[in-house]
Scaffold this active site. Structure first.
Site, short mmCIF file in Angstrom:
data_model
loop_
_atom_site.label_atom_id
_atom_site.label_comp_id
_atom_site.label_asym_id
_atom_site.label_seq_id
_atom_site.Cartn_x
_atom_site.Cartn_y
_atom_site.Cartn_z
N HIS A 111 0.81 -1.21 0.00
CA HIS A 111 0.00 0.00 0.00
C HIS A 111 0.84 1.27 0.00
O HIS A 111 1.95 1.29 0.52
CB HIS A 111 -0.88 0.04 1.26
CG HIS A 111 -1.74 -1.15 1.44
ND1 HIS A 111 -1.98 -1.71 2.67
CD2 HIS A 111 -2.43 -1.91 0.56
CE1 HIS A 111 -2.79 -2.74 2.54
NE2 HIS A 111 -3.07 -2.89 1.27
N LYS A 140 6.10 6.72 7.21
CA LYS A 140 5.63 5.87 8.31
C LYS A 140 6.80 5.43 9.17
O LYS A 140 7.88 5.14 8.67
CB LYS A 140 4.95 4.61 7.75
CG LYS A 140 3.72 4.88 6.93
CD LYS A 140 3.18 3.59 6.34
CE LYS A 140 1.98 3.88 5.46
NZ LYS A 140 1.50 2.67 4.78
N TYR A 187 1.72 1.82 13.36
CA TYR A 187 2.19 2.75 12.34
C TYR A 187 2.06 4.17 12.90
O TYR A 187 0.99 4.55 13.36
CB TYR A 187 1.28 2.77 11.11
CG TYR A 187 0.84 1.49 10.49
CD1 TYR A 187 1.22 1.19 9.19
CD2 TYR A 187 -0.02 0.62 11.15
CE1 TYR A 187 0.77 0.05 8.56
CE2 TYR A 187 -0.48 -0.53 10.52
CZ TYR A 187 -0.09 -0.81 9.23
OH TYR A 187 -0.55 -1.93 8.61
N ASP A 229 -6.81 -6.14 -1.77
CA ASP A 229 -5.40 -6.35 -2.12
C ASP A 229 -5.21 -7.32 -3.29
O ASP A 229 -4.10 -7.43 -3.81
CB ASP A 229 -4.61 -6.83 -0.90
CG ASP A 229 -4.31 -5.71 0.08
OD1 ASP A 229 -4.55 -4.53 -0.26
OD2 ASP A 229 -3.84 -6.01 1.19
#
Length: 182
Positions: free
Chosen positions: A61, A70, A130, A166
């Site tokens: 992603h 991140k 995250y 996904d």
């Protein structure tokens, strides 16, 4: 803490100092002043946590135009974490790198803007955190097919559990220039 550079410009592995005794352990998971001094100067605006079972694969992603850097870590369990460099000007454009992150070792991976990111769970369960530099933006969400032949990532799971979303991402070679980074 120890900062380990990788072959990918800007991608850093952070090993925190862990203080442990018979009672358990303590470590500092974020300190703006220390991370700034280490070169991670981003302003993190959102924290996310995901819980997954063994064999779950999440990714690959990324967001554009509302890009996210991140700082990721595993709080409990073990994952194989993968990044793909989508920055056309980078010497590692189109290459991937994988890291085993564990709740026991408490490593953090700083993934700058311009990378696709994903992971698969190696332990029975995993709690994954995250820290993000921009909020989640559904209209900016993109991805790359996890089993892309060009990238040829050797995921360490035989039959991963994958979300329907996904399974619909494009292949790396199908990404238009608007979906890549300069």
């Amino acid at each position: 803490m120890e900062i380990i550079t990788t072959e990918f410009p800007g991608l850093l592995l952070v090993k925190p100092k862990i203080f442990g005794d018979a009672r358990g352990y303590f470590y500092e998971s974020w300190n703006k002043e220390r991370y700034d001094a280490a070169g991670i100067t981003e302003n993190f605006v959102q924290d996310n946590v995901s819980f997954s079972s063994k064999g779950v694969l999440r990714g690959l992603h990324y967001q554009k135009p509302y890009t996210q850097g991140k700082l990721v870590s595993v709080l409990l369990g073990e994952v194989w974490d993968v990044v793909v460099d989508l920055r056309r000007s980078s010497p590692t454009f189109g290459k991937w790198q994988g890291f085993t992150l564990t709740g026991e070792r408490k490593e953090q991976l700083y993934v700058p803007r311009g990378f696709a990111h994903g992971f698969c769970v190696l332990s029975e369960t995993a709690l994954f955190q995250y820290k993000c530099t921009d909020k989640y933006s559904p209209e900016s969400e993109h991805g790359i097919m996890w089993n892309d032949e060009t990238l040829n990532i050797p995921w360490p799971v035989q039959q991963p559990v994958i979300s329907e979303k996904d399974t619909k991402h494009p292949r790396f070679k199908e990404l238009s220039s608007e979906l890549l980074f300069d």
